[in-house]
Design a protein around this motif. Structure first.
Motif, PDB file in Angstrom:
ATOM      1  N   LEU A  69      48.913  -1.380  62.279  1.00  0.00           N
ATOM      2  CA  LEU A  69      49.289  -0.962  60.935  1.00  0.00           C
ATOM      3  C   LEU A  69      48.249  -1.473  59.961  1.00  0.00           C
ATOM      4  CD1 LEU A  69      51.675   0.466  59.433  1.00  0.00           C
ATOM      5  CD2 LEU A  69      52.636  -1.809  59.070  1.00  0.00           C
ATOM      6  N   LYS A  70      47.648  -0.577  59.189  1.00  0.00           N
ATOM      7  CA  LYS A  70      46.632  -0.965  58.209  1.00  0.00           C
ATOM      8  C   LYS A  70      47.252  -0.919  56.813  1.00  0.00           C
ATOM      9  CE  LYS A  70      42.354   0.180  58.806  1.00  0.00           C
ATOM     10  NZ  LYS A  70      41.088   0.946  58.932  1.00  0.00           N
ATOM     11  N   VAL A  71      47.258  -2.067  56.147  1.00  0.00           N
ATOM     12  CA  VAL A  71      47.949  -2.214  54.871  1.00  0.00           C
ATOM     13  C   VAL A  71      46.962  -2.651  53.791  1.00  0.00           C
ATOM     14  CG1 VAL A  71      49.873  -3.301  53.664  1.00  0.00           C
ATOM     15  CG2 VAL A  71      50.022  -2.906  56.136  1.00  0.00           C
ATOM     16  N   LYS A  72      46.960  -1.924  52.692  1.00  0.00           N
ATOM     17  CA  LYS A  72      46.117  -2.225  51.538  1.00  0.00           C
ATOM     18  C   LYS A  72      47.007  -2.873  50.480  1.00  0.00           C
ATOM     19  CE  LYS A  72      42.227   0.317  49.471  1.00  0.00           C
ATOM     20  NZ  LYS A  72      41.678   1.676  49.269  1.00  0.00           N
ATOM     21  N   VAL A  73      46.657  -4.099  50.046  1.00  0.00           N
ATOM     22  CA  VAL A  73      47.562  -4.887  49.207  1.00  0.00           C
ATOM     23  C   VAL A  73      46.844  -5.378  47.956  1.00  0.00           C
ATOM     24  CG1 VAL A  73      49.239  -6.769  49.193  1.00  0.00           C
ATOM     25  CG2 VAL A  73      48.589  -5.720  51.359  1.00  0.00           C
ATOM     26  N   GLU A  74      47.525  -5.279  46.838  1.00  0.00           N
ATOM     27  CA  GLU A  74      47.007  -5.796  45.568  1.00  0.00           C
ATOM     28  C   GLU A  74      46.698  -7.283  45.728  1.00  0.00           C
ATOM     29  OE1 GLU A  74      46.875  -7.809  41.909  1.00  0.00           O
ATOM     30  OE2 GLU A  74      48.649  -7.956  43.186  1.00  0.00           O
ATOM     31  N   THR A  75      45.578  -7.720  45.161  1.00  0.00           N
ATOM     32  CA  THR A  75      44.999  -9.025  45.468  1.00  0.00           C
ATOM     33  C   THR A  75      45.942 -10.196  45.220  1.00  0.00           C
ATOM     34  OG1 THR A  75      42.797  -8.158  44.974  1.00  0.00           O
ATOM     35  CG2 THR A  75      43.053 -10.546  44.987  1.00  0.00           C
ATOM     36  N   SER A  76      46.539 -10.285  44.036  1.00  0.00           N
ATOM     37  CA  SER A  76      47.390 -11.434  43.716  1.00  0.00           C
ATOM     38  C   SER A  76      48.616 -11.483  44.607  1.00  0.00           C
ATOM     39  CB  SER A  76      47.809 -11.382  42.241  1.00  0.00           C
ATOM     40  OG  SER A  76      46.695 -11.555  41.392  1.00  0.00           O
ATOM     41  N   LEU A  77      49.232 -10.333  44.857  1.00  0.00           N
ATOM     42  CA  LEU A  77      50.407 -10.297  45.717  1.00  0.00           C
ATOM     43  C   LEU A  77      50.049 -10.735  47.130  1.00  0.00           C
ATOM     44  CD1 LEU A  77      53.430  -9.470  45.882  1.00  0.00           C
ATOM     45  CD2 LEU A  77      52.654  -7.248  46.712  1.00  0.00           C
ATOM     46  N   ALA A  78      48.887 -10.308  47.612  1.00  0.00           N
ATOM     47  CA  ALA A  78      48.472 -10.665  48.967  1.00  0.00           C
ATOM     48  C   ALA A  78      48.221 -12.158  49.097  1.00  0.00           C
ATOM     49  CB  ALA A  78      47.218  -9.882  49.350  1.00  0.00           C
ATOM     50  N   SER A  79      47.434 -12.714  48.184  1.00  0.00           N
ATOM     51  CA  SER A  79      47.035 -14.115  48.314  1.00  0.00           C
ATOM     52  C   SER A  79      48.150 -15.086  47.947  1.00  0.00           C
ATOM     53  CB  SER A  79      45.801 -14.390  47.451  1.00  0.00           C
ATOM     54  OG  SER A  79      46.073 -14.137  46.082  1.00  0.00           O
ATOM     55  N   ARG A  80      48.964 -14.743  46.947  1.00  0.00           N
ATOM     56  CA  ARG A  80      49.994 -15.651  46.466  1.00  0.00           C
ATOM     57  C   ARG A  80      51.326 -15.505  47.196  1.00  0.00           C
ATOM     58  NH1 ARG A  80      48.795 -20.239  44.043  1.00  0.00           N
ATOM     59  NH2 ARG A  80      46.662 -19.913  43.360  1.00  0.00           N
ATOM     60  N   TRP A  81      51.521 -14.380  47.877  1.00  0.00           N
ATOM     61  CA  TRP A  81      52.848 -14.144  48.443  1.00  0.00           C
ATOM     62  C   TRP A  81      52.816 -13.651  49.886  1.00  0.00           C
ATOM     63  CZ3 TRP A  81      55.861 -10.007  50.182  1.00  0.00           C
ATOM     64  CH2 TRP A  81      57.237 -10.242  50.255  1.00  0.00           C
ATOM     65  N   LEU A  82      52.128 -12.546  50.137  1.00  0.00           N
ATOM     66  CA  LEU A  82      52.266 -11.886  51.435  1.00  0.00           C
ATOM     67  C   LEU A  82      51.587 -12.637  52.577  1.00  0.00           C
ATOM     68  CD1 LEU A  82      53.324  -9.540  53.045  1.00  0.00           C
ATOM     69  CD2 LEU A  82      51.327  -8.195  52.356  1.00  0.00           C
ATOM     70  N   ALA A  83      50.368 -13.141  52.349  1.00  0.00           N
ATOM     71  CA  ALA A  83      49.610 -13.756  53.448  1.00  0.00           C
ATOM     72  C   ALA A  83      50.384 -14.894  54.105  1.00  0.00           C
ATOM     73  CB  ALA A  83      48.258 -14.252  52.937  1.00  0.00           C
ATOM     74  N   GLY A  84      51.037 -15.713  53.313  1.00  0.00           N
ATOM     75  CA  GLY A  84      51.774 -16.845  53.853  1.00  0.00           C
ATOM     76  C   GLY A  84      53.052 -16.472  54.583  1.00  0.00           C
ATOM     77  N   ARG A  85      53.499 -15.225  54.436  1.00  0.00           N
ATOM     78  CA  ARG A  85      54.743 -14.786  55.069  1.00  0.00           C
ATOM     79  C   ARG A  85      54.518 -13.955  56.324  1.00  0.00           C
ATOM     80  NH1 ARG A  85      59.213 -14.688  51.173  1.00  0.00           N
ATOM     81  NH2 ARG A  85      58.524 -15.903  49.391  1.00  0.00           N
ATOM     82  N   MET A  86      53.265 -13.608  56.569  1.00  0.00           N
ATOM     83  CA  MET A  86      52.996 -12.758  57.724  1.00  0.00           C
ATOM     84  C   MET A  86      53.395 -13.423  59.038  1.00  0.00           C
ATOM     85  SD  MET A  86      52.173  -9.849  56.726  1.00  0.00           S
ATOM     86  CE  MET A  86      51.863  -9.261  58.394  1.00  0.00           C
ATOM     87  N   VAL A  87      53.432 -14.746  59.071  1.00  0.00           N
ATOM     88  CA  VAL A  87      53.876 -15.436  60.282  1.00  0.00           C
ATOM     89  C   VAL A  87      55.328 -15.061  60.591  1.00  0.00           C
ATOM     90  CG1 VAL A  87      54.576 -17.512  59.008  1.00  0.00           C
ATOM     91  CG2 VAL A  87      54.042 -17.661  61.450  1.00  0.00           C
ATOM     92  N   ASN A  88      56.151 -14.859  59.557  1.00  0.00           N
ATOM     93  CA  ASN A  88      57.542 -14.447  59.770  1.00  0.00           C
ATOM     94  C   ASN A  88      57.605 -13.054  60.386  1.00  0.00           C
ATOM     95  OD1 ASN A  88      58.259 -16.845  58.505  1.00  0.00           O
ATOM     96  ND2 ASN A  88      58.527 -15.873  56.498  1.00  0.00           N
ATOM     97  N   PHE A  89      56.745 -12.168  59.894  1.00  0.00           N
ATOM     98  CA  PHE A  89      56.737 -10.805  60.433  1.00  0.00           C
ATOM     99  C   PHE A  89      56.301 -10.809  61.897  1.00  0.00           C
ATOM    100  CE2 PHE A  89      54.805  -6.695  61.332  1.00  0.00           C
ATOM    101  CZ  PHE A  89      55.810  -5.827  60.920  1.00  0.00           C
ATOM    102  N   ARG A  90      55.266 -11.579  62.193  1.00  0.00           N
ATOM    103  CA  ARG A  90      54.763 -11.606  63.568  1.00  0.00           C
ATOM    104  C   ARG A  90      55.793 -12.175  64.541  1.00  0.00           C
ATOM    105  NH1 ARG A  90      49.813 -12.624  60.836  1.00  0.00           N
ATOM    106  NH2 ARG A  90      50.182 -14.873  60.825  1.00  0.00           N
ATOM    107  N   ARG A  91      56.592 -13.122  64.069  1.00  0.00           N
ATOM    108  CA  ARG A  91      57.640 -13.671  64.934  1.00  0.00           C
ATOM    109  C   ARG A  91      58.714 -12.625  65.237  1.00  0.00           C
ATOM    110  NH1 ARG A  91      58.197 -19.309  61.537  1.00  0.00           N
ATOM    111  NH2 ARG A  91      56.503 -20.459  62.580  1.00  0.00           N
ATOM    112  N   GLN A  92      59.050 -11.816  64.227  1.00  0.00           N
ATOM    113  CA  GLN A  92      60.082 -10.805  64.422  1.00  0.00           C
ATOM    114  C   GLN A  92      59.568  -9.591  65.187  1.00  0.00           C
ATOM    115  OE1 GLN A  92      62.628  -9.830  60.992  1.00  0.00           O
ATOM    116  NE2 GLN A  92      61.758 -11.602  59.928  1.00  0.00           N
ATOM    117  N   TYR A  93      58.293  -9.235  64.937  1.00  0.00           N
ATOM    118  CA  TYR A  93      57.738  -8.013  65.529  1.00  0.00           C
ATOM    119  C   TYR A  93      56.379  -8.330  66.167  1.00  0.00           C
ATOM    120  CZ  TYR A  93      61.255  -6.151  62.366  1.00  0.00           C
ATOM    121  OH  TYR A  93      62.436  -5.902  61.697  1.00  0.00           O
TER     122      TYR A  93
END
Length: 328
Positions: free
Chosen positions: A103-127
């Motif tokens: 899955l290729k995801v294009k993310v607005e910079t502030s949302l990616a660095s301040r919020w999404l990047a740190g949560r991707m570990v949760n996604f990888r654990r679930q999927y």
């Protein structure tokens, strides 16, 4: 006998990359934003545009003092290239072998660095079977989201006036309040609103609209908005606030953990409000990862719902006034 070869496409420039650079610059009407999208320098974009104009014998841009405008020739070429590049990218994307689970995801910079990047570990654990490739992007308000370039499946971005293609795909609204570092207070005790407003203002947008909106919501007349430090992203503004530079107007949903750990503080009895910005998602019309995209968006909504619950708890704990829940 020498074979005569007919030369085709003789009017095209020697470097087709210059056409790609021009298409991006024309879409944004900005060499700087085009450089960000293409991951090159602003001077490289300017140089490519000059070479293209020289090769074609055309003036494509009207260079104003602090802005760009397309000439008639530039507008026609831009429309043609955007359409043709989009069709070419879609064709290549469909012809390429399907990569199951990517899955290729294009993310607005502030949302990616301040919020999404740190949560991707949760996604990888679930999927664990879904591989996600995140790419930072600088989305300009009012410019149509373009996923064809690079074969992206999803775009996640902030917008004031969404295009009809994704106006119903709302993820959440921004929740704004001024924040500052504990070093500016005594014993982590929250400053009063008056003391907070006396700090150096940190503006996350060059038009200072976020501070204007919050002050208006709180019925505060303030004549010092022209002072302070101005940035062009929430990410830079929160870094300045965390270092003790002053008070930054911030989307608190991006810094919940810092608020929870009291690494950043809000004024006593702070009133939070929504800004006109909302976060949206846009799904590529031609994608080989529809199932994965659906799973990812569902997960995003779950994470954001969890954040709203956490913010409600922090508001109750600290006496902050949260926006009406029905407005989410």
């Amino acid at each position: 006998m020498q074979r005569h070869v007919l030369k085709r496409h003789g009017k095209l420039p020697q470097s087709l990359n210059s056409l790609r650079v021009f298409e991006a610059a024309a879409r944004y009407l900005s060499f700087t934003d085009a450089a960000t999208e293409l991951n090159v320098t602003q001077s490289a974009v300017s140089r490519q545009i000059r070479q293209l104009e020289d090769n074609l014998g055309l003036t494509l841009f009207i260079r104003l003092h602090r802005s760009l405008a397309l000439t008639n020739e530039g507008r026609e070429l831009s429309t043609l290239l955007t359409r043709q590049f989009g069709e070419l990218n879609r064709a290549i994307y469909q012809l390429a072998p399907s990569q199951q689970g990517e899955l290729k995801v294009k993310v607005e910079t502030s949302l990616a660095s301040r919020w999404l990047a740190g949560r991707m570990v949760n996604f990888r654990r679930q999927y664990p079977d879904i591989q996600v490739e995140l790419t930072l992007a600088w989305f300009q308000n009012g410019v149509n989201v373009n996923l064809e370039s690079g074969g992206y499946d999803i775009a996640i971005f902030g917008e004031k006036y969404p295009d009809a293609r994704y106006s119903n795909n709302i993820l959440r609204k921004e929740v704004m309040a001024p924040v500052y570092a504990p070093v500016l207070s005594t014993g982590n005790k929250a400053l009063s609103l008056t003391d907070t407003l006396s700090l150096t203002r940190i503006h996350p947008t060059q038009d200072r609209a976020d501070w204007h909106g919050w002050l208006h919501f709180n019925a505060i007349t303030d004549h010092s908005l022209d002072k302070g430090i101005t940035f062009n992203s929430l990410d830079l503004a929160v870094c300045a606030a965390a270092s003790g530079e002053g008070a930054a107007m911030m989307d608190v949903m991006l810094i919940l953990e810092q608020l929870k750990e009291q690494q950043l503080l809000l004024p006593a009895n702070a009133s939070l409000c929504h800004s006109p910005w909302q976060y949206y998602y846009y799904l590529a019309p031609q994608s080989n990862a529809d199932k994965e995209a659906e799973i990812f968006i569902h997960w995003l909504k779950q994470e954001m719902a969890h954040d709203i619950t956490l913010l409600e708890q922090l508001c109750q704990q600290h006496g902050w006034q949260m926006p009406d829940k029905a407005s989410y």
